[in-house]
Design a protein around this motif. Sequence first.
Motif, PDB file in Angstrom:
ATOM      1  N   ASN A  45     133.690   6.288  82.496  1.00  0.00           N
ATOM      2  CA  ASN A  45     134.264   7.473  81.875  1.00  0.00           C
ATOM      3  C   ASN A  45     133.995   8.766  82.624  1.00  0.00           C
ATOM      4  N   CYS A  46     132.934   8.794  83.381  1.00  0.00           N
ATOM      5  CA  CYS A  46     132.432  10.077  83.894  1.00  0.00           C
ATOM      6  C   CYS A  46     131.943  10.001  85.340  1.00  0.00           C
ATOM      7  N   VAL A  59     131.311  15.220  84.308  1.00  0.00           N
ATOM      8  CA  VAL A  59     132.756  15.431  84.340  1.00  0.00           C
ATOM      9  C   VAL A  59     133.447  14.195  83.771  1.00  0.00           C
ATOM     10  N   TRP A  60     134.337  14.378  82.807  1.00  0.00           N
ATOM     11  CA  TRP A  60     135.114  13.257  82.270  1.00  0.00           C
ATOM     12  C   TRP A  60     136.213  12.864  83.263  1.00  0.00           C
ATOM     13  N   LYS A  61     136.274  11.568  83.625  1.00  0.00           N
ATOM     14  CA  LYS A  61     137.271  11.131  84.612  1.00  0.00           C
ATOM     15  C   LYS A  61     138.694  11.443  84.166  1.00  0.00           C
ATOM     16  N   GLN A  62     138.915  11.428  82.842  1.00  0.00           N
ATOM     17  CA  GLN A  62     140.255  11.705  82.315  1.00  0.00           C
ATOM     18  C   GLN A  62     140.763  13.090  82.696  1.00  0.00           C
ATOM     19  N   SER A  63     139.848  13.960  83.119  1.00  0.00           N
ATOM     20  CA  SER A  63     140.246  15.334  83.418  1.00  0.00           C
ATOM     21  C   SER A  63     140.320  15.613  84.924  1.00  0.00           C
ATOM     22  N   ILE A  64     140.075  14.576  85.734  1.00  0.00           N
ATOM     23  CA  ILE A  64     140.065  14.800  87.187  1.00  0.00           C
ATOM     24  C   ILE A  64     141.481  14.793  87.743  1.00  0.00           C
ATOM     25  N   VAL A  65     141.769  15.778  88.556  1.00  0.00           N
ATOM     26  CA  VAL A  65     143.051  15.868  89.246  1.00  0.00           C
ATOM     27  C   VAL A  65     142.896  15.361  90.672  1.00  0.00           C
TER      28      VAL A  65
ATOM     29  N   VAL B  65     136.576  18.071  79.217  1.00  0.00           N
ATOM     30  CA  VAL B  65     136.672  18.178  80.670  1.00  0.00           C
ATOM     31  C   VAL B  65     135.292  17.969  81.287  1.00  0.00           C
TER      32      VAL B  65
ATOM     33  N   GLN C  62     146.647   9.695  87.183  1.00  0.00           N
ATOM     34  CA  GLN C  62     146.848  10.258  85.848  1.00  0.00           C
ATOM     35  C   GLN C  62     147.316  11.707  85.879  1.00  0.00           C
ATOM     36  N   SER C  63     147.122  12.352  87.031  1.00  0.00           N
ATOM     37  CA  SER C  63     147.467  13.772  87.120  1.00  0.00           C
ATOM     38  C   SER C  63     148.767  14.017  87.884  1.00  0.00           C
TER      39      SER C  63
END
Lengths: 72, 72, 72, 72, 72, 72
Positions: A45-46, A59-65, B65, C62-63
């Motif tokens: 997740n992170c 850092v949450w992976k879901q938010s990585i660009v 995030v 995802q981005s």
Amino acid sequence: MGDDFDANLPSVRQVQTLIKDNTEVEVKLVTSDLVVGKVRWQDNNCLCILDHYDQPTIVWKQSIVFIKPKVS
Amino acid sequence: MGDDFDANLPSVRQVQTLIKDNTEVEVKLVTSDLVVGKVRWQDNNCLCILDHYDQPTIVWKQSIVFIKPKVS
Amino acid sequence: MGDDFDANLPSVRQVQTLIKDNTEVEVKLVTSDLVVGKVRWQDNNCLCILDHYDQPTIVWKQSIVFIKPKVS
Amino acid sequence: MGDDFDANLPSVRQVQTLIKDNTEVEVKLVTSDLVVGKVRWQDNNCLCILDHYDQPTIVWKQSIVFIKPKVS
Amino acid sequence: MGDDFDANLPSVRQVQTLIKDNTEVEVKLVTSDLVVGKVRWQDNNCLCILDHYDQPTIVWKQSIVFIKPKVS
Amino acid sequence: MGDDFDANLPSVRQVQTLIKDNTEVEVKLVTSDLVVGKVRWQDNNCLCILDHYDQPTIVWKQSIVFIKPKVS
């Protein structure tokens, strides 16, 4: 473990290499924040990034660009 | 339980440590809001943050995030 | 492997073609950033883009909003 | 039912308590909108919020950033 | 194939009809970009849109907000 | 069919009721766009909204923030 952490994936291995090599990275997030530091660990997740003062940011992976090695 | 809560994951254990230690944290959200307080509990979907007045905010994990301990 | 990497999918094959042909591309991201360069590899989670100085950027799929060949 | 509605989860039970207690809440959404009112029902995908005029808003859970009881 | 491409779904069939009829469409994306053109193909993850110069844009379905036929 | 379309869910049934009753609705999207009209159909992935000129907009459910009946 969840299905988004597969040690055979190139991207996961690249992050493992960044950890092992203590590479300074820039992590761009969906909020456009840029977190700069060294990757200490990753899981499903992170990522944990340590800044210059060794302060951790989880850092949450879901938010990585994107992630890129910092050019010195 | 869903597949995103695994007590063996470093990130989940780190949050459990933040709860146990009553650490004040900053939680950055996708809206760029910053929620500051202590983590009371977590589950698959949410974290509960208590502010200075002990008012709870139930934060959806999908919107997180990053989390970092507040530097005093 | 995860379920979002299927070598039979047109989109995955198109990216493979972009890699093979060394095509310069523009990758638009959710932050509205535009990453320009050549796709070096892809896996389930990421694409790696090399810029003009051969610096890698690991882009999280995802981005991604869109990819298009750069018109010269 | 889907895997994101588990009546044993603290967060789901908290929302059930908000419904039962008729608590006025603030729901922050990814667009930064703040929906204020009472939670009438929840299911896997949505919450229904009634405003002061008893007008319903069906909020998609995927868009929730946080919920907090309104401080009077 | 993944579970988000089901040729029996109305939405998938509608996009197939847009492809077959060469309908000009507007595709609104999460970045608020509007991609205008004709849909060439779709798969689980992507749509390919051709603009007036027949330049392709590979749009990730995860970033689509809406599609509508362009009103002439 | 996918797991996010369950005719027993209150939210799905509410949308079915909006369709049957020809209710005019406001659909708020992640881009902050507001689509106004009548819901013609829904499936796993999308809603179709008809505006005052009977022009259809195919809205991706992943981008929906909230829906509410338009107050006349």
